[in-house]
Design an enzyme around this catalytic site. Structure first.
Site, PDB file in Angstrom:
ATOM      1  N   ASN A  46       0.811  -1.220   0.000  1.00  0.00           N
ATOM      2  CA  ASN A  46       0.000   0.000   0.000  1.00  0.00           C
ATOM      3  C   ASN A  46       0.843   1.268   0.000  1.00  0.00           C
ATOM      4  OD1 ASN A  46       0.132  -1.360   2.766  1.00  0.00           O
ATOM      5  ND2 ASN A  46      -0.150   0.776   3.339  1.00  0.00           N
ATOM      6  N   ARG A  69      -2.564  -4.613   4.888  1.00  0.00           N
ATOM      7  CA  ARG A  69      -3.271  -5.090   6.086  1.00  0.00           C
ATOM      8  C   ARG A  69      -4.526  -4.270   6.333  1.00  0.00           C
ATOM      9  NH1 ARG A  69       1.029  -4.052  10.957  1.00  0.00           N
ATOM     10  NH2 ARG A  69       1.842  -2.081  10.200  1.00  0.00           N
ATOM     11  N   SER A 173      17.862  -6.453   4.362  1.00  0.00           N
ATOM     12  CA  SER A 173      18.711  -5.288   4.614  1.00  0.00           C
ATOM     13  C   SER A 173      20.150  -5.729   4.852  1.00  0.00           C
ATOM     14  CB  SER A 173      18.202  -4.549   5.849  1.00  0.00           C
ATOM     15  OG  SER A 173      19.151  -3.591   6.248  1.00  0.00           O
ATOM     16  N   TYR A 233      16.090  -4.664  14.568  1.00  0.00           N
ATOM     17  CA  TYR A 233      15.863  -4.735  13.120  1.00  0.00           C
ATOM     18  C   TYR A 233      16.950  -5.595  12.460  1.00  0.00           C
ATOM     19  CZ  TYR A 233      15.075  -2.911   8.368  1.00  0.00           C
ATOM     20  OH  TYR A 233      14.820  -2.778   7.023  1.00  0.00           O
ATOM     21  N   LYS A 271      13.956   6.735   0.838  1.00  0.00           N
ATOM     22  CA  LYS A 271      13.048   7.795   1.298  1.00  0.00           C
ATOM     23  C   LYS A 271      11.628   7.235   1.395  1.00  0.00           C
ATOM     24  CE  LYS A 271      15.485  11.425  -1.222  1.00  0.00           C
ATOM     25  NZ  LYS A 271      16.291  12.033  -0.187  1.00  0.00           N
ATOM     26  N   THR A 272      11.334   6.641   2.550  1.00  0.00           N
ATOM     27  CA  THR A 272       9.972   6.146   2.790  1.00  0.00           C
ATOM     28  C   THR A 272       9.612   6.496   4.235  1.00  0.00           C
ATOM     29  OG1 THR A 272      10.749   4.026   3.663  1.00  0.00           O
ATOM     30  CG2 THR A 272      10.304   4.108   1.292  1.00  0.00           C
TER      31      THR A 272
HETATM   32  P1  NAP Z   1       7.131   1.498   4.842  1.00  0.00           P
HETATM   33  O1  NAP Z   1       6.885   2.623   3.916  1.00  0.00           O
HETATM   34  O2  NAP Z   1       7.043   1.707   6.302  1.00  0.00           O
HETATM   35  O3  NAP Z   1       6.186   0.312   4.384  1.00  0.00           O
HETATM   36  C1  NAP Z   1       6.109  -0.879   5.105  1.00  0.00           C
HETATM   37  C2  NAP Z   1       4.920  -1.656   4.595  1.00  0.00           C
HETATM   38  O4  NAP Z   1       4.857  -2.895   5.310  1.00  0.00           O
HETATM   39  C3  NAP Z   1       3.584  -0.931   4.834  1.00  0.00           C
HETATM   40  O5  NAP Z   1       2.746  -1.177   3.738  1.00  0.00           O
HETATM   41  C4  NAP Z   1       3.059  -1.625   6.074  1.00  0.00           C
HETATM   42  O6  NAP Z   1       1.648  -1.601   6.198  1.00  0.00           O
HETATM   43  C5  NAP Z   1       3.517  -3.040   5.766  1.00  0.00           C
HETATM   44  N1  NAP Z   1       3.433  -3.934   6.921  1.00  0.00           N
HETATM   45  C6  NAP Z   1       4.087  -3.880   8.096  1.00  0.00           C
HETATM   46  N2  NAP Z   1       3.691  -4.876   8.904  1.00  0.00           N
HETATM   47  C7  NAP Z   1       2.765  -5.590   8.221  1.00  0.00           C
HETATM   48  C8  NAP Z   1       1.977  -6.732   8.495  1.00  0.00           C
HETATM   49  N3  NAP Z   1       2.037  -7.360   9.685  1.00  0.00           N
HETATM   50  N4  NAP Z   1       1.161  -7.209   7.539  1.00  0.00           N
HETATM   51  C9  NAP Z   1       1.080  -6.606   6.356  1.00  0.00           C
HETATM   52  N5  NAP Z   1       1.754  -5.495   6.032  1.00  0.00           N
HETATM   53  C10 NAP Z   1       2.593  -5.001   6.967  1.00  0.00           C
HETATM   54  O7  NAP Z   1       8.593   0.901   4.631  1.00  0.00           O
HETATM   55  P2  NAP Z   1       9.501   0.649   3.331  1.00  0.00           P
HETATM   56  O8  NAP Z   1      10.703   1.497   3.491  1.00  0.00           O
HETATM   57  O9  NAP Z   1       8.712   0.704   2.085  1.00  0.00           O
HETATM   58  O10 NAP Z   1       9.972  -0.844   3.636  1.00  0.00           O
HETATM   59  C11 NAP Z   1       9.624  -1.947   2.844  1.00  0.00           C
HETATM   60  C12 NAP Z   1      10.600  -3.075   3.115  1.00  0.00           C
HETATM   61  O11 NAP Z   1      11.933  -2.642   2.797  1.00  0.00           O
HETATM   62  C13 NAP Z   1      10.654  -3.516   4.568  1.00  0.00           C
HETATM   63  O12 NAP Z   1      10.788  -4.911   4.647  1.00  0.00           O
HETATM   64  C14 NAP Z   1      11.930  -2.849   5.091  1.00  0.00           C
HETATM   65  O13 NAP Z   1      12.479  -3.515   6.183  1.00  0.00           O
HETATM   66  C15 NAP Z   1      12.802  -2.948   3.853  1.00  0.00           C
HETATM   67  N6  NAP Z   1      13.916  -1.990   3.874  1.00  0.00           N
HETATM   68  C16 NAP Z   1      13.685  -0.651   3.869  1.00  0.00           C
HETATM   69  C17 NAP Z   1      14.758   0.228   3.886  1.00  0.00           C
HETATM   70  C18 NAP Z   1      14.557   1.718   3.863  1.00  0.00           C
HETATM   71  O14 NAP Z   1      15.574   2.451   3.895  1.00  0.00           O
HETATM   72  N7  NAP Z   1      13.333   2.221   3.795  1.00  0.00           N
HETATM   73  C19 NAP Z   1      16.073  -0.262   3.906  1.00  0.00           C
HETATM   74  C20 NAP Z   1      16.278  -1.647   3.920  1.00  0.00           C
HETATM   75  C21 NAP Z   1      15.191  -2.497   3.887  1.00  0.00           C
HETATM   76  P3  NAP Z   1       0.879  -0.381   6.962  1.00  0.00           P
HETATM   77  O15 NAP Z   1       0.818   0.748   5.957  1.00  0.00           O
HETATM   78  O16 NAP Z   1      -0.427  -0.976   7.297  1.00  0.00           O
HETATM   79  O17 NAP Z   1       1.712  -0.028   8.152  1.00  0.00           O
END
Ligand code: NAP
Length: 314
Positions: A46, A69, A173, A233, A271-272
């Site tokens: 989403n 979710r 990661s 993490y 950038k998230t």
């Molecule tokens: P984000 O914008 O916070 O998005 C996380 C997503 O995961 C959201 O859609 C969230 O849903 C969903 N989520 C969390 N728990 C869940 C659950 N129990 N069931 C279903 N959905 C769930 O973060 P992002 O940066 O896009 O991260 C995406 C992935 O990349 C993650 O695995 C993160 O660890 C990995 N990652 C990110 C970075 C970074 O720099 N951003 C770096 C390394 C790895 P809700 O909207 O409902 O909360």
């Protein structure tokens, strides 16, 4: 900035430029093993990187199932994507809720018969900048490791046999690297056991994360030799990486036509919402390696860890 840091920064920027170029090269007809009948599921789609992975996969002509979710947020996200004219579907999915997962699997079976690609993207992190709180350690480990494991176990039985093989991509990661120079588990014996495929097991991974969570509860984790940066993490992603290698090993004896490849990758610092939008790359670039892995054409790559379309060490 030190000379070494400067050189690393330059190298990364050069690689990101190369990737921007690679992304402009369309897949040729003989590389395209997929069609609109090819079904890809993305968790946590989403927003953020998951949303972007869903958008890019649909842009390549696959049918993408965006899962969220919160279903109303998922529907809104799907509407935004549908404006691009590509093929999406949407379903509620909480990777920590057994009933939600079962309902999703049933729906997949009824509506699509099965899937070809699973992208385990959903994840959480509660630390920013130099913070290192473990207040939400249980939630972090549950979501990132057990949630991903739940999905792999639930979806493997509905992955469709195909000549091109089914694929699982875990968004992980570099912080979870077992043998990185910095931020690694201090216990060399444990590292060796987790590295060696002969000794790596689901029990060992579960035991490692349980031992960390127990120390958090006992307030002894700081002297436990755990990774120093975003400790909860890092432990959760270390478990995801180890589990990726283990599942690859378990799946490798499948006959041709029923193969499933599983890999993980680090999207970079993005950038998230997760970073408070403080990352140094866009979700669009961050999604690239995940999409590339999901669509790999003729190479049987499995059980590997990637960043910027290159293999890195676990
Ligand atoms: P984000 O914008 O916070 O998005 C996380 C997503 O995961 C959201 O859609 C969230 O849903 C969903 N989520 C969390 N728990 C869940 C659950 N129990 N069931 C279903 N959905 C769930 O973060 P992002 O940066 O896009 O991260 C995406 C992935 O990349 C993650 O695995 C993160 O660890 C990995 N990652 C990110 C970075 C970074 O720099 N951003 C770096 C390394 C790895 P809700 O909207 O409902 O909360």
């Amino acid at each position: 900035m030190s000379g070494k840091k400067e050189r690393n920064k330059e190298r990364r920027e050069k690689r990101l430029q190369e990737i921007s170029l690679l992304r402009t090269i369309p897949y040729s007809d003989d590389q395209r093993w997929w069609s609109q009948e090819t079904v890809a599921v993305v968790t946590g789609a989403n927003r953020g990187i998951g949303f972007e992975i869903a958008r890019q996969l649909a842009g390549h002509g696959l049918t993408v199932i965006l899962t969220s979710r919160n279903i109303s947020v998922g529907i809104e996200a799907t509407k935004a994507l549908q404006e691009g004219g590509f093929s999406y579907d949407v379903h509620q999915l909480d990777i920590l809720d057994g009933e939600s997962i079962s309902a999703f699997v049933e729906w997949i079976k009824q509506k699509y018969g099965g899937i070809d690609i699973l992208v385990n993207n959903a994840g959480v992190n509660f630390n920013l900048g130099f913070d290192n709180s473990v207040e939400f350690a249980r939630q972090v480990v549950d979501n990132n490791y057990y949630g991903t494991k739940n999905m792999i176990k639930a979806m493997i039985p509905v992955m469709k046999p195909s000549a091109a093989s089914a694929r699982i991509v875990n968004v992980s990661s570099r912080l979870g690297r077992l043998n990185g120079r910095r931020n690694r588990i201090q216990d060399a014996t444990l590292r060796e056991k987790l590295t060696n495929l002969e000794t790596l097991s689901e029990e060992l991974i579960d035991k490692t994360v349980s031992s960390f969570l127990q120390q958090v509860e006992d307030e002894t984790w700081q002297s436990g030799g755990w990774p120093q940066t975003f400790t909860d993490y890092s432990v959760s992603k270390l478990a995801v990486n180890a589990y990726t290698r283990l599942v690859a090993k378990e799946l490798c004896d499948r006959p041709q036509g029923e193969k499933i490849y599983i890999n993980c990758y680090c999207p970079g610092w993005v950038k998230t919402a997760m970073t408070g939008w403080a990352g140094n790359i866009s979700p669009e670039v961050a999604a690239d390696t995940g999409v590339w892995l999901a669509l790999l054409s003729d190479q049987a790559i499995t059980g590997k860890f990637f960043a910027e379309r290159r293999e890195i060490n676990f």
